[in-house]
Design a protein around this motif. Structure first.
Motif, short mmCIF file in Angstrom:
data_model
loop_
_atom_site.label_atom_id
_atom_site.label_comp_id
_atom_site.label_asym_id
_atom_site.label_seq_id
_atom_site.Cartn_x
_atom_site.Cartn_y
_atom_site.Cartn_z
N ASP A 11 14.41 0.74 -25.68
CA ASP A 11 13.81 2.06 -25.47
C ASP A 11 13.02 2.10 -24.17
O ASP A 11 13.14 3.06 -23.38
CB ASP A 11 12.87 2.42 -26.63
N LEU A 12 12.22 1.06 -23.92
CA LEU A 12 11.43 1.03 -22.69
C LEU A 12 12.34 0.99 -21.47
O LEU A 12 12.12 1.73 -20.50
CB LEU A 12 10.48 -0.17 -22.69
N PHE A 13 13.38 0.16 -21.51
CA PHE A 13 14.33 0.08 -20.39
C PHE A 13 14.97 1.44 -20.15
O PHE A 13 15.04 1.91 -19.01
CB PHE A 13 15.40 -0.98 -20.68
N ALA A 14 15.44 2.09 -21.22
CA ALA A 14 16.10 3.38 -21.08
C ALA A 14 15.15 4.42 -20.48
O ALA A 14 15.55 5.20 -19.60
CB ALA A 14 16.64 3.86 -22.42
N HIS A 15 13.90 4.41 -20.91
CA HIS A 15 12.95 5.38 -20.37
C HIS A 15 12.55 5.05 -18.93
O HIS A 15 12.26 5.96 -18.15
CB HIS A 15 11.76 5.57 -21.30
N LEU A 16 12.55 3.79 -18.56
CA LEU A 16 12.35 3.43 -17.15
C LEU A 16 13.51 3.96 -16.31
O LEU A 16 13.31 4.53 -15.24
CB LEU A 16 12.21 1.91 -16.98
N VAL A 17 14.72 3.80 -16.81
CA VAL A 17 15.91 4.33 -16.12
C VAL A 17 15.79 5.84 -15.95
O VAL A 17 16.03 6.37 -14.86
CB VAL A 17 17.20 3.95 -16.88
N LEU A 18 15.39 6.54 -17.01
CA LEU A 18 15.24 7.99 -16.93
C LEU A 18 14.15 8.40 -15.95
O LEU A 18 14.30 9.36 -15.18
CB LEU A 18 14.96 8.57 -18.32
#
Length: 111
Positions: A75-82
């Motif tokens: 989740d953290l990785f995905a939100h960093l990407v976003l």
């Protein structure tokens, strides 16, 4: 499942985020991207505390706690990407410029 390159993952993550936002009527603005990343970091920290026995496991098994930690990291990785996508940051280029330039094979290519 086929492994994706970082640019392919970025596009897929953005698509999933769009689906989620549409489904739940979430209005995303500049503040939302940073707030979500901060929220996910807190959830990752909480999962890590439970796994490391520094917080109550809430009846979860070790396997469940490990799965929760991996899920929160995703989740953290995905939100960093976003966040980066919203701000026009190429995460791949930024990691290369900041981190990977220090690898011996990268430094020798600059000569």
């Amino acid at each position: 499942m086929k492994s994706k390159s970082l640019p392919e993952m970025e596009k897929a993550i953005a698509t999933v985020s769009d689906i989620y936002a549409d489904r739940f009527g979430i209005e995303r603005d500049k503040a939302w991207y940073l707030a979500k990343m901060t929220e996910e970091l807190g959830e990752l920290a909480a999962a890590d505390l439970r796994l490391s026995k520094k917080a109550r496991p809430n009846g979860s098994s070790k396997a469940e706690l490990e799965e929760a930690l991996a899920s929160e990291a995703a989740d953290l990785f995905a939100h960093l990407v976003l966040f980066c996508r919203d701000r026009g940051i190429s995460l791949q280029d930024a990691v290369h410029a900041k981190w990977l330039k220090h690898l011996p094979e990268e430094a020798s290519q600059e000569d």
